[in-house]
Scaffold this active site. Structure first.
Site, PDB file in Angstrom:
ATOM      1  N   TYR A  24      54.057  91.371  59.402  1.00  0.00           N
ATOM      2  CA  TYR A  24      54.431  90.014  59.804  1.00  0.00           C
ATOM      3  C   TYR A  24      55.250  89.998  61.102  1.00  0.00           C
ATOM      4  O   TYR A  24      56.330  89.427  61.155  1.00  0.00           O
ATOM      5  CB  TYR A  24      55.222  89.308  58.686  1.00  0.00           C
ATOM      6  N   TYR A 152      53.396  84.420  45.266  1.00  0.00           N
ATOM      7  CA  TYR A 152      52.885  85.338  46.293  1.00  0.00           C
ATOM      8  C   TYR A 152      51.983  86.350  45.600  1.00  0.00           C
ATOM      9  O   TYR A 152      52.387  86.980  44.617  1.00  0.00           O
ATOM     10  CB  TYR A 152      54.020  86.070  47.022  1.00  0.00           C
ATOM     11  N   ASP A 254      50.006  88.721  37.483  1.00  0.00           N
ATOM     12  CA  ASP A 254      50.194  89.608  38.620  1.00  0.00           C
ATOM     13  C   ASP A 254      51.572  90.258  38.484  1.00  0.00           C
ATOM     14  O   ASP A 254      52.590  89.664  38.821  1.00  0.00           O
ATOM     15  CB  ASP A 254      50.073  88.794  39.916  1.00  0.00           C
ATOM     16  N   LYS A 283      52.649  98.370  43.501  1.00  0.00           N
ATOM     17  CA  LYS A 283      53.942  98.762  44.072  1.00  0.00           C
ATOM     18  C   LYS A 283      54.577 100.024  43.451  1.00  0.00           C
ATOM     19  O   LYS A 283      54.475 101.084  44.038  1.00  0.00           O
ATOM     20  CB  LYS A 283      54.875  97.556  44.033  1.00  0.00           C
TER      21      LYS A 283
HETATM   22  C1  LIG Z   1      53.298  92.929  47.008  1.00  0.00           C
HETATM   23  C2  LIG Z   1      52.534  92.071  46.085  1.00  0.00           C
HETATM   24  C3  LIG Z   1      51.133  91.975  46.140  1.00  0.00           C
HETATM   25  C4  LIG Z   1      50.321  92.682  47.210  1.00  0.00           C
HETATM   26  O1  LIG Z   1      50.383  94.059  47.105  1.00  0.00           O
HETATM   27  P1  LIG Z   1      50.007  94.977  48.388  1.00  0.00           P
HETATM   28  O2  LIG Z   1      50.055  96.362  47.847  1.00  0.00           O
HETATM   29  O3  LIG Z   1      51.019  94.688  49.435  1.00  0.00           O
HETATM   30  O4  LIG Z   1      48.624  94.563  48.794  1.00  0.00           O
HETATM   31  C5  LIG Z   1      50.499  91.199  45.197  1.00  0.00           C
HETATM   32  N1  LIG Z   1      51.196  90.533  44.260  1.00  0.00           N
HETATM   33  C6  LIG Z   1      52.530  90.601  44.169  1.00  0.00           C
HETATM   34  C7  LIG Z   1      53.233  89.867  43.088  1.00  0.00           C
HETATM   35  C8  LIG Z   1      53.251  91.356  45.089  1.00  0.00           C
HETATM   36  O5  LIG Z   1      54.591  91.393  45.020  1.00  0.00           O
END
Ligand SMILES: *Cc1c(COP(=O)(O)O)cnc(C)c1O
Length: 433
Positions: A24, A152, A254, A283
């Protein structure tokens, strides 16, 4: 042209500034970056020799800190066998063992594992699962997702479409993305039953109205991360489970950020007693060593999507199931268990709660939120990121504020003294921000 000397810090910075994109950022007016020479324990060693505690755990991922002997050994061992082979038509012990482990630690009912190469890709795969499952159920018209504002889910196109439509980083793409259905952001974790009920009524209305075109629901459970570090009551997640059941929607949770202990339970959804149909992890999965994500789904979703016209899940990245990543993920999951992650997260959580509480009364602060090993200080103005970053560094802490937030999610292994140091860094950042 001679290659850049790795010890020539000014030359590295100059080339970086002119040629290398960071997350970004602009290429015409890049924000400052620092060179990291190495990292060990919970500390980053910057060029020039300063050592700072990483309050960000490299964006939620380095839960065991850096240069972790167990993870280094797993990686070296796997590299000696094979670093990568294609996953089409081939399989290997690291992937199968990781899948077994993930199925065994995840909520009951999640039985099938897709190993994706990043969090964003895992969300894309999850969305595809929802769509394909509905087609397999004979409802091809159900192609939209219901989500909540403030979320997000990643930076790829499908993910952008379910990120917060206004505050999100992607609002300028609104015209080119699929239009999804947005409910209000859930109320704060401190909300009353009446506030939860009023939000729930809105969600139920929206779901009713759009049920004929909805494939699923996608949200981050309990903690919305990069969309604003919002926490919300477990009861809201239970409402979403009910709504999904009522309209036969695929519930995608997610947990790319929240999963694997970060919020105080192994998966955030466990604190609400909710089991999703599809779960995304990322992550922290490899302890911050390599990029890897996983999508778990129920047998019903797997069965239904396999009944869609293609008969298969239409996804297969080149580096799917990368053996190095799988081997280090397996070692990281083992280490979480043997070190006792829950006690670590509780200690960090207590330290953040105690250390950040005084900031509630600081000038410009509107809220302080702590959930598990995550702390966020929300200001009444946008953070001056370069100034706040430097102030935290001067206090011995690496932070990366965004928007109106100074926030931290240190490695689980951070000692009580270092958590206090991190809180001190946050206080310094807030003062100058
Ligand atoms: C960071 C994140 C993503 C994206 O993961 P990347 O490995 O950066 O593509 C998706 N969902 C959530 C909740 C996140 O925090």
């Amino acid at each position: 042209m001679s290659p850049l000397d790795p010890t020539d810090v000014p030359a590295l910075l100059a080339y970086d500034r002119a040629h290398v994109w960071h997350p970004y950022t602009s290429m015409t007016d890049p924000s400052p970056v620092r060179v990291v020479e190495s990292a060990a324990g919970v500390r980053l060693r910057l060029a020039g020799g300063q050592e700072v505690v990483d309050g960000m755990a490299s964006w939620w991922s380095a839960v065991h800190g850096y240069a972790v002997p167990e993870l280094d050994a797993a990686l070296a061992d796997q590299a000696g066998r094979m670093s990568h082979v294609m996953f089409g038509g081939l399989t290997h012990a690291p992937a199968v063992r990781l899948a077994e482990r993930l199925v065994s630690i995840s909520p009951d009912g999640l039985e099938h594992v897709f190993l994706a190469d990043s969090g964003s890709v895992s969300v894309e795969v999850a969305l595809k699962m929802a769509l394909q499952a509905q087609r397999g159920r004979g409802r091809p018209g159900r192609s939209r997702m219901l989500t909540v504002r403030g979320g997000y889910h990643g930076d790829t196109a499908g993910c952008m479409a379910v990120c917060d439509p206004e505050g999100g980083m992607h609002s300028m793409f609104a015209g080119v993305l699929p239009q999804q259905v947005f409910a209000d952001r859930p109320p704060a974790a401190t909300a009353t039953d009446a506030e939860v009920e009023s939000w729930a009524a809105g969600v139920r209305r929206l779901a009713e109205e759009h049920a004929h075109e909805l494939a699923g629901i996608v949200v981050e459970p309990l903690l919305q991360g990069a969309g604003g570090m919002w926490t919300y009551p477990p009861a809201c997640l239970r409402v979403l489970r009910e709504v999904a059941d009522e309209h036969d929607l695929v519930l995608v949770l997610d947990e790319v950020a929240t999963g694997l202990g970060r919020t105080g339970t192994m998966f955030a959804c466990e604190a609400a007693g909710v089991v999703p149909d599809v779960l995304c992890l990322g992550k922290a999965l490899t302890g911050g060593y390599l990029t890897l994500a996983a999508v778990l789904c129920t047998s019903r979703v797997a069965h239904d999507l396999s009944a869609s016209e293609s008969g298969v899940l239409m996804h297969g990245p080149t580096f799917m199931g990368n053996p190095l990543a799988c081997a280090v993920a397996l070692a990281s999951l083992e280490l979480l268990e043997t070190r006792g992650w829950a006690a670590d997260v509780a200690r960090v959580s207590d330290g953040l709660a105690a250390g950040l509480a005084p900031l509630r009364d600081a000038a410009g602060v509107v809220d302080v939120r702590v959930l598990g090993a995550v702390g966020a200080v929300q200001l009444d103005h946008a953070v001056d990121v370069p100034r706040a970053t430097q102030a935290a560094l001067d206090a011995g802490v690496w932070l990366r504020p965004f928007r109106d937030l100074v926030y931290v999610m240190p490695p689980y292994v951070t000692s009580q003294a270092d958590v206090a140091l991190v809180c001190g860094g946050v206080a310094e950042a807030v003062t100058v921000a």
